[in-house]
Design a protein around this motif. Sequence first.
Motif, PDB file in Angstrom:
ATOM      1  N   ALA A   1       0.835  -1.206   0.000  1.00 33.30           N
ATOM      2  CA  ALA A   1       0.000   0.000   0.000  1.00 33.30           C
ATOM      3  C   ALA A   1       0.869   1.254   0.000  1.00 33.30           C
ATOM      4  O   ALA A   1       0.544   2.252  -0.652  1.00 33.30           O
ATOM      5  CB  ALA A   1      -0.928  -0.003   1.223  1.00 33.30           C
ATOM      6  N   ALA A   2       1.989   1.201   0.717  1.00 38.52           N
ATOM      7  CA  ALA A   2       2.889   2.360   0.781  1.00 38.52           C
ATOM      8  C   ALA A   2       3.544   2.628  -0.566  1.00 38.52           C
ATOM      9  O   ALA A   2       3.738   3.791  -0.948  1.00 38.52           O
ATOM     10  CB  ALA A   2       3.942   2.142   1.854  1.00 38.52           C
ATOM     11  N   ALA A   3       3.900   1.579  -1.287  1.00 36.49           N
ATOM     12  CA  ALA A   3       4.507   1.781  -2.604  1.00 36.49           C
ATOM     13  C   ALA A   3       3.579   2.589  -3.495  1.00 36.49           C
ATOM     14  O   ALA A   3       4.003   3.545  -4.172  1.00 36.49           O
ATOM     15  CB  ALA A   3       4.833   0.435  -3.239  1.00 36.49           C
ATOM     16  N   LEU A   4       2.307   2.249  -3.479  1.00 31.77           N
ATOM     17  CA  LEU A   4       1.329   2.988  -4.286  1.00 31.77           C
ATOM     18  C   LEU A   4       1.094   4.389  -3.738  1.00 31.77           C
ATOM     19  O   LEU A   4       0.955   5.356  -4.505  1.00 31.77           O
ATOM     20  CB  LEU A   4       0.018   2.207  -4.326  1.00 31.77           C
ATOM     21  N   ALA A   5       1.074   4.533  -2.424  1.00 34.45           N
ATOM     22  CA  ALA A   5       0.837   5.846  -1.810  1.00 34.45           C
ATOM     23  C   ALA A   5       2.015   6.791  -2.044  1.00 34.45           C
ATOM     24  O   ALA A   5       1.816   7.986  -2.315  1.00 34.45           O
ATOM     25  CB  ALA A   5       0.580   5.685  -0.319  1.00 34.45           C
ATOM     26  N   PHE A   6       3.223   6.279  -1.952  1.00 29.80           N
ATOM     27  CA  PHE A   6       4.394   7.124  -2.195  1.00 29.80           C
ATOM     28  C   PHE A   6       4.430   7.557  -3.654  1.00 29.80           C
ATOM     29  O   PHE A   6       4.768   8.707  -3.954  1.00 29.80           O
ATOM     30  CB  PHE A   6       5.669   6.376  -1.809  1.00 29.80           C
ATOM     31  N   HIS A   7       4.085   6.643  -4.562  1.00 31.93           N
ATOM     32  CA  HIS A   7       3.996   7.033  -5.973  1.00 31.93           C
ATOM     33  C   HIS A   7       2.934   8.114  -6.171  1.00 31.93           C
ATOM     34  O   HIS A   7       3.165   9.102  -6.870  1.00 31.93           O
ATOM     35  CB  HIS A   7       3.665   5.823  -6.840  1.00 31.93           C
ATOM     36  N   ALA A   8       1.772   7.922  -5.554  1.00 26.21           N
ATOM     37  CA  ALA A   8       0.692   8.899  -5.724  1.00 26.21           C
ATOM     38  C   ALA A   8       1.095  10.282  -5.237  1.00 26.21           C
ATOM     39  O   ALA A   8       0.595  11.302  -5.744  1.00 26.21           O
ATOM     40  CB  ALA A   8      -0.563   8.423  -4.989  1.00 26.21           C
TER      41      ALA A   8
ATOM     42  N   ALA B   1      14.292  11.618   4.981  1.00 28.81           N
ATOM     43  CA  ALA B   1      13.392  11.227   6.065  1.00 28.81           C
ATOM     44  C   ALA B   1      13.403   9.712   6.219  1.00 28.81           C
ATOM     45  O   ALA B   1      13.367   8.981   5.228  1.00 28.81           O
ATOM     46  CB  ALA B   1      11.982  11.717   5.791  1.00 28.81           C
ATOM     47  N   ILE B   2      13.426   9.269   7.466  1.00 23.03           N
ATOM     48  CA  ILE B   2      13.331   7.861   7.808  1.00 23.03           C
ATOM     49  C   ILE B   2      12.029   7.658   8.570  1.00 23.03           C
ATOM     50  O   ILE B   2      11.727   8.417   9.499  1.00 23.03           O
ATOM     51  CB  ILE B   2      14.516   7.412   8.680  1.00 23.03           C
ATOM     52  N   VAL B   3      11.274   6.649   8.176  1.00 23.45           N
ATOM     53  CA  VAL B   3      10.057   6.273   8.895  1.00 23.45           C
ATOM     54  C   VAL B   3      10.199   4.802   9.272  1.00 23.45           C
ATOM     55  O   VAL B   3      10.308   3.941   8.394  1.00 23.45           O
ATOM     56  CB  VAL B   3       8.791   6.484   8.053  1.00 23.45           C
ATOM     57  N   ASN B   4      10.229   4.524  10.550  1.00 17.61           N
ATOM     58  CA  ASN B   4      10.354   3.156  11.038  1.00 17.61           C
ATOM     59  C   ASN B   4       9.014   2.663  11.567  1.00 17.61           C
ATOM     60  O   ASN B   4       8.245   3.430  12.146  1.00 17.61           O
ATOM     61  CB  ASN B   4      11.401   3.074  12.156  1.00 17.61           C
ATOM     62  N   MET B   5       8.750   1.372  11.403  1.00 22.33           N
ATOM     63  CA  MET B   5       7.508   0.782  11.892  1.00 22.33           C
ATOM     64  C   MET B   5       7.722   0.136  13.261  1.00 22.33           C
ATOM     65  O   MET B   5       8.635  -0.666  13.448  1.00 22.33           O
ATOM     66  CB  MET B   5       6.989  -0.278  10.924  1.00 22.33           C
ATOM     67  N   SER B   6       6.858   0.506  14.192  1.00 20.59           N
ATOM     68  CA  SER B   6       6.798  -0.164  15.481  1.00 20.59           C
ATOM     69  C   SER B   6       5.358  -0.625  15.681  1.00 20.59           C
ATOM     70  O   SER B   6       4.642  -0.879  14.714  1.00 20.59           O
ATOM     71  CB  SER B   6       7.266   0.769  16.603  1.00 20.59           C
ATOM     72  N   SER B   7       4.946  -0.730  16.922  1.00 20.50           N
ATOM     73  CA  SER B   7       3.624  -1.254  17.228  1.00 20.50           C
ATOM     74  C   SER B   7       3.103  -0.626  18.504  1.00 20.50           C
ATOM     75  O   SER B   7       3.885  -0.233  19.382  1.00 20.50           O
ATOM     76  CB  SER B   7       3.713  -2.773  17.401  1.00 20.50           C
ATOM     77  N   GLY B   8       1.782  -0.573  18.609  1.00 23.34           N
ATOM     78  CA  GLY B   8       1.190  -0.136  19.863  1.00 23.34           C
ATOM     79  C   GLY B   8       1.614  -1.004  21.027  1.00 23.34           C
ATOM     80  O   GLY B   8       1.587  -0.553  22.184  1.00 23.34           O
TER      81      GLY B   8
ATOM     82  N   VAL C   1       8.758   7.315  14.057  1.00 21.50           N
ATOM     83  CA  VAL C   1       8.214   5.968  14.190  1.00 21.50           C
ATOM     84  C   VAL C   1       6.698   6.012  14.092  1.00 21.50           C
ATOM     85  O   VAL C   1       6.056   6.925  14.622  1.00 21.50           O
ATOM     86  CB  VAL C   1       8.580   5.354  15.559  1.00 21.50           C
ATOM     87  N   ILE C   2       6.136   5.006  13.444  1.00 24.22           N
ATOM     88  CA  ILE C   2       4.698   4.762  13.510  1.00 24.22           C
ATOM     89  C   ILE C   2       4.475   3.547  14.393  1.00 24.22           C
ATOM     90  O   ILE C   2       4.994   2.463  14.113  1.00 24.22           O
ATOM     91  CB  ILE C   2       4.093   4.498  12.119  1.00 24.22           C
TER      92      ILE C   2
ATOM     93  N   ILE D   1      -2.100   3.331   7.335  1.00 24.17           N
ATOM     94  CA  ILE D   1      -0.724   3.475   7.815  1.00 24.17           C
ATOM     95  C   ILE D   1       0.164   4.049   6.710  1.00 24.17           C
ATOM     96  O   ILE D   1       1.042   4.884   6.965  1.00 24.17           O
ATOM     97  CB  ILE D   1      -0.180   2.129   8.311  1.00 24.17           C
ATOM     98  N   ALA D   2      -0.078   3.627   5.473  1.00 24.91           N
ATOM     99  CA  ALA D   2       0.708   4.155   4.353  1.00 24.91           C
ATOM    100  C   ALA D   2       0.558   5.673   4.249  1.00 24.91           C
ATOM    101  O   ALA D   2       1.532   6.394   3.997  1.00 24.91           O
ATOM    102  CB  ALA D   2       0.273   3.483   3.051  1.00 24.91           C
ATOM    103  N   ALA D   3      -0.658   6.172   4.460  1.00 19.05           N
ATOM    104  CA  ALA D   3      -0.884   7.618   4.394  1.00 19.05           C
ATOM    105  C   ALA D   3      -0.111   8.345   5.490  1.00 19.05           C
ATOM    106  O   ALA D   3       0.411   9.451   5.273  1.00 19.05           O
ATOM    107  CB  ALA D   3      -2.374   7.921   4.508  1.00 19.05           C
ATOM    108  N   THR D   4      -0.031   7.730   6.662  1.00 16.07           N
ATOM    109  CA  THR D   4       0.741   8.330   7.754  1.00 16.07           C
ATOM    110  C   THR D   4       2.220   8.375   7.401  1.00 16.07           C
ATOM    111  O   THR D   4       2.924   9.360   7.675  1.00 16.07           O
ATOM    112  CB  THR D   4       0.526   7.526   9.053  1.00 16.07           C
ATOM    113  N   ALA D   5       2.711   7.309   6.767  1.00 15.47           N
ATOM    114  CA  ALA D   5       4.118   7.266   6.366  1.00 15.47           C
ATOM    115  C   ALA D   5       4.435   8.342   5.329  1.00 15.47           C
ATOM    116  O   ALA D   5       5.484   8.997   5.394  1.00 15.47           O
ATOM    117  CB  ALA D   5       4.462   5.880   5.819  1.00 15.47           C
ATOM    118  N   VAL D   6       3.526   8.532   4.382  1.00 25.82           N
ATOM    119  CA  VAL D   6       3.735   9.578   3.369  1.00 25.82           C
ATOM    120  C   VAL D   6       3.824  10.945   4.032  1.00 25.82           C
ATOM    121  O   VAL D   6       4.718  11.751   3.712  1.00 25.82           O
ATOM    122  CB  VAL D   6       2.595   9.556   2.325  1.00 25.82           C
TER     123      VAL D   6
END
Length: 261
Positions: A22-29, A139-146, A185-186, A232-237
């Motif tokens: 989903a992020a690949a498509l969102a970053f392209h968009a 920019a670096i965006v790392n994935m974590s968890s609640g 981090v997300i 989540i992809a939108a948040t990363a963008v």
Amino acid sequence: MDASLRDKVAVISGGGGGIGHAAALAFHAAGARVAVIDLDPARAERSAAAVADAGGDALGLAADITDDGQVASAMAQVVARFGRLDILYNCAGGTVPEDGPVTEVPLDVFDRTFDLDVRGTFLCCRHAIPAMVRAGGGAIVNMSSGAALRGASPFHVYTAAKGAILAFTRALAGTYAKHNIRANVIASGRVMTERIIRTWGELSSDRVKNDPQDPVGRLREYPFWVGEPEHIAATAVFLASDAARMITGATIAADGGRSAY
């Protein structure tokens, strides 16, 4: 200031499925050229092809992000293809059903989980940051968890690994700010990826309306806890864009409020 990524090059680890796809498509968009890294070459190519079909410029790369040499090679291929590297989204990660309390969990679960979640994130940063510095920032965006924000999870290895990513990201932010690099981090809630659906089954906020007994009672109290990969992809963008210029060293709790109340 908007969330445009025009003229940027974004690398997504674990980009072959779920949030990464989903992020690949969102970053392209948002205007970025995209490099997708995945352990499975077919999945990497699938995401790259999806971006190309949407009119974007994408590169699919197969690499084991726990292997230093493979990560170094992948990042070098990105720079060779696109001439620069501006954004790193470390999306690869996860846990296994055998995870559990510290006194019971098999130690091989510790090794596998930390290799993927922590070592993989570490190595991608290790080999992407020099290219970002040469590009003048990024920019670096790392994935974590609640799970890293609460003490309720019985999956102690996953919790520890995702907590390590919070501390590591703060260190990145403090060290590389002088190079115009931000790191955030997300910490996500339950995202309906293929892996999560296989492990936990299908969940949605609509289930609250359709089942008065609500076997997953959390959905009544936390209706925003469950989301789709696109959320989540939108948040990363956003975090990768100049719209988030004043945000670095932060943990964004995209967990529907579970860590807040």
